[in-house]
Design a protein around this motif. Sequence first.
Motif, PDB file in Angstrom:
ATOM      1  N   PRO A 180       2.667  13.498  -8.534  1.00  0.00           N
ATOM      2  CA  PRO A 180       1.759  13.332  -7.389  1.00  0.00           C
ATOM      3  C   PRO A 180       2.309  12.410  -6.314  1.00  0.00           C
ATOM      4  CG  PRO A 180       0.928  12.163  -9.323  1.00  0.00           C
ATOM      5  CD  PRO A 180       2.055  13.031  -9.785  1.00  0.00           C
ATOM      6  N   MET A 181       3.137  11.427  -6.694  1.00  0.00           N
ATOM      7  CA  MET A 181       3.640  10.487  -5.696  1.00  0.00           C
ATOM      8  C   MET A 181       4.702  11.114  -4.806  1.00  0.00           C
ATOM      9  SD  MET A 181       3.669   6.903  -7.820  1.00  0.00           S
ATOM     10  CE  MET A 181       3.516   5.903  -6.344  1.00  0.00           C
ATOM     11  N   ALA A 182       5.198  12.282  -5.196  1.00  0.00           N
ATOM     12  CA  ALA A 182       6.196  12.973  -4.376  1.00  0.00           C
ATOM     13  C   ALA A 182       5.553  13.996  -3.443  1.00  0.00           C
ATOM     14  CB  ALA A 182       7.224  13.671  -5.268  1.00  0.00           C
ATOM     15  N   ASP A 214      -3.978   2.740 -10.405  1.00  0.00           N
ATOM     16  CA  ASP A 214      -4.471   2.787  -9.018  1.00  0.00           C
ATOM     17  C   ASP A 214      -3.479   3.508  -8.115  1.00  0.00           C
ATOM     18  OD1 ASP A 214      -6.801   1.458  -9.589  1.00  0.00           O
ATOM     19  OD2 ASP A 214      -6.050  -0.515  -8.970  1.00  0.00           O
ATOM     20  N   LEU A 215      -2.205   3.164  -8.260  1.00  0.00           N
ATOM     21  CA  LEU A 215      -1.173   3.799  -7.429  1.00  0.00           C
ATOM     22  C   LEU A 215      -1.135   5.312  -7.664  1.00  0.00           C
ATOM     23  CD1 LEU A 215       1.687   1.171  -7.815  1.00  0.00           C
ATOM     24  CD2 LEU A 215       0.463   1.726  -5.700  1.00  0.00           C
ATOM     25  N   LEU A 216      -1.182   5.698  -8.938  1.00  0.00           N
ATOM     26  CA  LEU A 216      -1.142   7.130  -9.249  1.00  0.00           C
ATOM     27  C   LEU A 216      -2.408   7.831  -8.768  1.00  0.00           C
ATOM     28  CD1 LEU A 216       0.326   6.812 -12.840  1.00  0.00           C
ATOM     29  CD2 LEU A 216       1.471   7.871 -10.889  1.00  0.00           C
ATOM     30  N   GLU A 217      -3.553   7.171  -8.932  1.00  0.00           N
ATOM     31  CA  GLU A 217      -4.808   7.800  -8.515  1.00  0.00           C
ATOM     32  C   GLU A 217      -4.881   7.946  -7.006  1.00  0.00           C
ATOM     33  OE1 GLU A 217      -9.311   7.797 -10.175  1.00  0.00           O
ATOM     34  OE2 GLU A 217      -8.323   5.853 -10.050  1.00  0.00           O
ATOM     35  N   THR A 218      -4.390   6.929  -6.286  1.00  0.00           N
ATOM     36  CA  THR A 218      -4.364   7.020  -4.825  1.00  0.00           C
ATOM     37  C   THR A 218      -3.471   8.165  -4.370  1.00  0.00           C
ATOM     38  OG1 THR A 218      -4.741   4.644  -4.592  1.00  0.00           O
ATOM     39  CG2 THR A 218      -3.779   5.783  -2.707  1.00  0.00           C
ATOM     40  N   ALA A 219      -2.320   8.311  -5.056  1.00  0.00           N
ATOM     41  CA  ALA A 219      -1.410   9.404  -4.691  1.00  0.00           C
ATOM     42  C   ALA A 219      -2.044  10.765  -4.941  1.00  0.00           C
ATOM     43  CB  ALA A 219      -0.112   9.278  -5.492  1.00  0.00           C
ATOM     44  N   ARG A 220      -2.884  10.857  -5.980  1.00  0.00           N
ATOM     45  CA  ARG A 220      -3.482  12.150  -6.331  1.00  0.00           C
ATOM     46  C   ARG A 220      -4.741  12.453  -5.540  1.00  0.00           C
ATOM     47  NH1 ARG A 220      -5.793  12.221 -11.032  1.00  0.00           N
ATOM     48  NH2 ARG A 220      -5.374  14.354 -11.690  1.00  0.00           N
ATOM     49  N   SER A 221      -5.458  11.406  -5.110  1.00  0.00           N
ATOM     50  CA  SER A 221      -6.825  11.610  -4.619  1.00  0.00           C
ATOM     51  C   SER A 221      -6.908  12.562  -3.442  1.00  0.00           C
ATOM     52  CB  SER A 221      -7.457  10.265  -4.256  1.00  0.00           C
ATOM     53  OG  SER A 221      -6.691   9.619  -3.242  1.00  0.00           O
TER      54      SER A 221
END
Length: 431
Positions: free
Chosen positions: A226-228, A168-175
């Motif tokens: 993606p989180m960066a 979820d965290l990674l997908e939110t960062a990428r979305s």
Amino acid sequence: MAPGRLDAVDVTLTRLEASSATLARSLLDLDARAARVLPAPAATASAPGSQTAMYAGRARDRLDWLWDRFTTLSEVLTRARTLRTGGPRPRRTEELEALLHRASVPRKPPPPHADPAAAGGGVDDGDGDGGGVGAGGPVGAVAGISIHPEELLVGTAETVAAANADLDLLETARSGSLATLAAAERELAELTAALQRIGLGSGSVAELAAARTSVSSLAASVASDPMAVTPAEPAETADRVRLARDAVDELCRQHDSLPDELRAASELLAEIVSAAAAAERATATVVTRVTGTDTGLLRLADGWLDDPQRGLRPWLERLDRRQATGDWLRASRGLTAWRGVATSALATARRAAEVNAAPLNRRGELRGLLRALHAKAVRHGVAEAPDLDVVFQRARETLYTSPVDLDAATELVMSYAAKLVGHTDLEEPTR
């Protein structure tokens, strides 16, 4: 062998198969999400200390742990089902009980990155150490220490939830970035198609090249970390794409409007020719009928119309030929320069027509004023007064003899007007 023993085995086997099926569905869903969300290992390897690498590594570890548990459980169930379908022999029943109801599975490591209590810590596995699947034991299996098959499921639900939370965290960062990238890539494809329609390659537009570079850079950042990615990066990419759209739209407008603009240029040239002709006619009339000289009169530069190199007509013909042969971009740019020169020429021609006609217009105004003054003198009965008549005749002769000295004529008409005022004042009745 008592039937109750076999019934208990069947209950355990059915329960484990149902739990295994549930875990299998969760793993398939997780694998599908991971394939969509997780960066490639090679990408995260370039930023090993990043948050993306941390969450991605954690999710992979949890998936690996869950698959290991599921695989081991599947092996147990396959063995148990084989024994169960072999018939209710006492020896098989004993083997099933040993397999399903006793500590028959080598001890497995606890869930990765998890609090032992959250993963089922403290479950007594019968080895006397109080440790269980979640007790934080050694990473690998421990020789001589086993657990019950059902304990393979301990901590799986929590680990599935934790893996989903990581994703979820990674997908939110990428979305947000992915939405920008998808829109940008669609836009770039449309812009490339638009350029192909007008016969240009995508490399011919600097703004489009810059937008492609920005999209590629953002895509690489999203793929690796993606989180960066900061909010400014997708915004900058969107701005680059907008600039590319504006540039391509302008080129398409130039291409599509060029035939009409060339026709308008021909009409403008005809207007200039007409204005220049009016200026020449005014010049000829003034020289022959008024001033006798072209001093002070205006005209366009020699060769403005037909000079092979700089004349407006040959220049426009060259632009027409370029457009007809497909070299529309050079034709469009050349037309912009042509229009600037042509607009200046039209202003000069109009000004020349106005300036050159001014002496003739001035002569006409003086003649009209002299006639009006003489008519007034006639009405007042003073037209034959010697001093008035002399000035009138001199002014009339000056205005109707070519060339005309407009300054002298003006002075004579004004003198006649002043004298007429004096005579008409004498005629006014006394009060």
